[in-house]
Design an enzyme around this catalytic site. Sequence first.
Site, PDB file in Angstrom:
ATOM      1  N   LYS A 111      46.616  41.113  44.925  1.00 28.53           N
ATOM      2  CA  LYS A 111      45.612  41.648  45.850  1.00 28.53           C
ATOM      3  C   LYS A 111      46.237  42.269  47.091  1.00 28.53           C
ATOM      4  O   LYS A 111      45.595  43.075  47.760  1.00 28.53           O
ATOM      5  CB  LYS A 111      44.611  40.563  46.241  1.00 28.53           C
ATOM      6  CG  LYS A 111      43.679  40.213  45.088  1.00 28.53           C
ATOM      7  CD  LYS A 111      42.541  39.330  45.494  1.00 28.53           C
ATOM      8  CE  LYS A 111      41.609  39.121  44.308  1.00 28.53           C
ATOM      9  NZ  LYS A 111      40.570  38.147  44.542  1.00 28.53           N
ATOM     10  N   LYS A 192      42.502  41.715  33.963  1.00 26.99           N
ATOM     11  CA  LYS A 192      41.292  40.891  33.799  1.00 26.99           C
ATOM     12  C   LYS A 192      40.082  41.601  34.396  1.00 26.99           C
ATOM     13  O   LYS A 192      40.211  42.368  35.361  1.00 26.99           O
ATOM     14  CB  LYS A 192      41.473  39.507  34.421  1.00 26.99           C
ATOM     15  CG  LYS A 192      41.472  39.469  35.926  1.00 26.99           C
ATOM     16  CD  LYS A 192      41.168  38.069  36.461  1.00 26.99           C
ATOM     17  CE  LYS A 192      40.916  38.165  37.975  1.00 26.99           C
ATOM     18  NZ  LYS A 192      40.163  37.101  38.555  1.00 26.99           N
ATOM     19  N   LYS A 195      35.541  41.459  39.896  1.00 26.48           N
ATOM     20  CA  LYS A 195      34.448  42.103  40.622  1.00 26.48           C
ATOM     21  C   LYS A 195      34.936  42.967  41.768  1.00 26.48           C
ATOM     22  O   LYS A 195      34.242  43.876  42.203  1.00 26.48           O
ATOM     23  CB  LYS A 195      33.417  41.081  41.087  1.00 26.48           C
ATOM     24  CG  LYS A 195      33.892  40.001  41.998  1.00 26.48           C
ATOM     25  CD  LYS A 195      32.717  39.090  42.326  1.00 26.48           C
ATOM     26  CE  LYS A 195      32.991  37.671  41.952  1.00 26.48           C
ATOM     27  NZ  LYS A 195      34.086  37.048  42.722  1.00 26.48           N
TER      28      LYS A 195
HETATM   29  N1  AQP Z   1      38.016  37.954  33.844  1.00 24.29           N
HETATM   30  C1  AQP Z   1      37.716  36.663  33.875  1.00 24.29           C
HETATM   31  N2  AQP Z   1      37.693  35.937  32.731  1.00 24.29           N
HETATM   32  C2  AQP Z   1      37.373  34.605  32.765  1.00 24.29           C
HETATM   33  N3  AQP Z   1      37.071  33.945  33.897  1.00 24.29           N
HETATM   34  C3  AQP Z   1      37.070  34.626  35.059  1.00 24.29           C
HETATM   35  N4  AQP Z   1      36.797  34.269  36.333  1.00 24.29           N
HETATM   36  C4  AQP Z   1      36.945  35.346  37.130  1.00 24.29           C
HETATM   37  N5  AQP Z   1      37.313  36.428  36.410  1.00 24.29           N
HETATM   38  C5  AQP Z   1      37.403  36.009  35.115  1.00 24.29           C
HETATM   39  C6  AQP Z   1      36.403  32.919  36.746  1.00 24.29           C
HETATM   40  O1  AQP Z   1      35.184  33.023  37.473  1.00 24.29           O
HETATM   41  C7  AQP Z   1      35.151  31.983  38.476  1.00 24.29           C
HETATM   42  C8  AQP Z   1      34.719  32.568  39.782  1.00 24.29           C
HETATM   43  O2  AQP Z   1      35.755  33.428  40.241  1.00 24.29           O
HETATM   44  P1  AQP Z   1      35.695  34.126  41.667  1.00 24.29           P
HETATM   45  O3  AQP Z   1      34.709  35.184  41.628  1.00 24.29           O
HETATM   46  O4  AQP Z   1      35.463  33.140  42.738  1.00 24.29           O
HETATM   47  O5  AQP Z   1      37.129  34.670  41.915  1.00 24.29           O
HETATM   48  P2  AQP Z   1      38.143  35.390  41.022  1.00 24.29           P
HETATM   49  O6  AQP Z   1      38.730  34.456  40.052  1.00 24.29           O
HETATM   50  O7  AQP Z   1      39.105  36.015  41.942  1.00 24.29           O
HETATM   51  O8  AQP Z   1      37.230  36.426  40.229  1.00 24.29           O
HETATM   52  P3  AQP Z   1      37.109  37.981  40.361  1.00 24.29           P
HETATM   53  O9  AQP Z   1      35.939  38.424  39.612  1.00 24.29           O
HETATM   54  O10 AQP Z   1      38.406  38.606  40.039  1.00 24.29           O
HETATM   55  O11 AQP Z   1      36.739  38.166  41.852  1.00 24.29           O
HETATM   56  P4  AQP Z   1      37.469  38.936  42.969  1.00 24.29           P
HETATM   57  O12 AQP Z   1      37.679  40.298  42.386  1.00 24.29           O
HETATM   58  O13 AQP Z   1      36.507  38.888  44.101  1.00 24.29           O
HETATM   59  O14 AQP Z   1      38.736  38.215  43.213  1.00 24.29           O
HETATM   60  C9  AQP Z   1      36.538  31.366  38.517  1.00 24.29           C
HETATM   61  O15 AQP Z   1      36.496  30.117  37.852  1.00 24.29           O
HETATM   62  C10 AQP Z   1      37.391  32.334  37.749  1.00 24.29           C
HETATM   63  O16 AQP Z   1      38.457  31.684  37.087  1.00 24.29           O
END
Ligand code: AQP
Length: 325
Positions: A111, A192, A195
């Site tokens: 990031k 992956k 969001k």
């Molecule tokens: N691609 C994914 N596949 C499976 N699990 C996922 N999680 C996130 N992306 C995937 C799981 O969703 C939960 C919530 O995650 P989060 O939104 O708090 O943060 P993150 O892991 O950083 O997810 P994002 O979507 O990538 O968000 P941003 O872009 O904001 O950082 C977690 O349990 C995560 O493992």
Amino acid sequence: MATVFSGVQPSGDFHLGNYLGAFRNWVTAQHDNDAYFCVVDLHALTLEIDPADLRRRTLDAAVVLLAVGLDPEVVTLFVQSQVPEHSRLAWLLECTATMGELGRMTQFKEKSTGSESVRAGLFTYPVLMAADILLYDVDEVPVGDDQRQHLELTRDLAIRFNNRYGETFKVPRATIPKVGARVMDLQHPEAKMSKSVESPLGTVRILDDPDDIVRKVRRAVTDAGTTVEHDPAGKPGVSNLLELLAASTGVGVAEAADRYDAYGPLKQDVADAVVALLSPVRERALELRSDLGEVERILGAGATRAHEVAQRTYARAATAMGLVL
Ligand code: AQP
């Protein structure tokens, strides 16, 4: 009864990865455990976010969590910033963590790469996540595979703190699903689904309408050749589709691969399966959005319950470190 905690950042629209990797396992976990689920709004401040958007997304996160099936009569559902002990314990743990171990976090590297001015909070965010978990004497943390490293850090910090200041924290473990733990972007299957990464066609949002879901799956990047095989290194696009089918329908990945000899029918079945999975969630979310007052009431009650537990754990940790309370 085990204690379970997990959280989600209100940093964008939730997607299929969040659903398969996390939310639906939270729903399964809620009945047999003492479960805490948290909208971690303080984590969303680590990246650029508009204040009005953050407010809206925080409530909408709760809407989605209720729509996927969390029952507020059974779980404690709350917003992180409404329980001040999260920030207070994070400071005690920042004074337990080292710069070296935080610098090794791959999410921080991903990031921060290419960014001219990286917020200090992005660097220390895994410590805040450790505080989120350790406050509730948690046994299990159901998360997707991307959070594995942060969970290891949480365990290391708990063990180090206990060794230094006496037995204070329960040491939690991650529970990572066998299928759906790492859903990949449909356009960039080597990354992956996420969001905060701009990939409109590559990200299936939980609240997408069915036509959009079908369009996105049909346009998913596949691989050279025409054979349907599960080979994540050589055929990441097709492998992701097979894993999505497996996670959405319960069929095994190998069995799914045997069923197809062309990409078109595979995509059609994945699209149908994902629409069937997400349509009921979308309908419930649209209903809940029309009564945000009730959603705020649920979150307020959750924060009160969470605070009772959090303040006891914080006091234990602060006293152990020598703070006068
Ligand atoms: N691609 C994914 N596949 C499976 N699990 C996922 N999680 C996130 N992306 C995937 C799981 O969703 C939960 C919530 O995650 P989060 O939104 O708090 O943060 P993150 O892991 O950083 O997810 P994002 O979507 O990538 O968000 P941003 O872009 O904001 O950082 C977690 O349990 C995560 O493992």
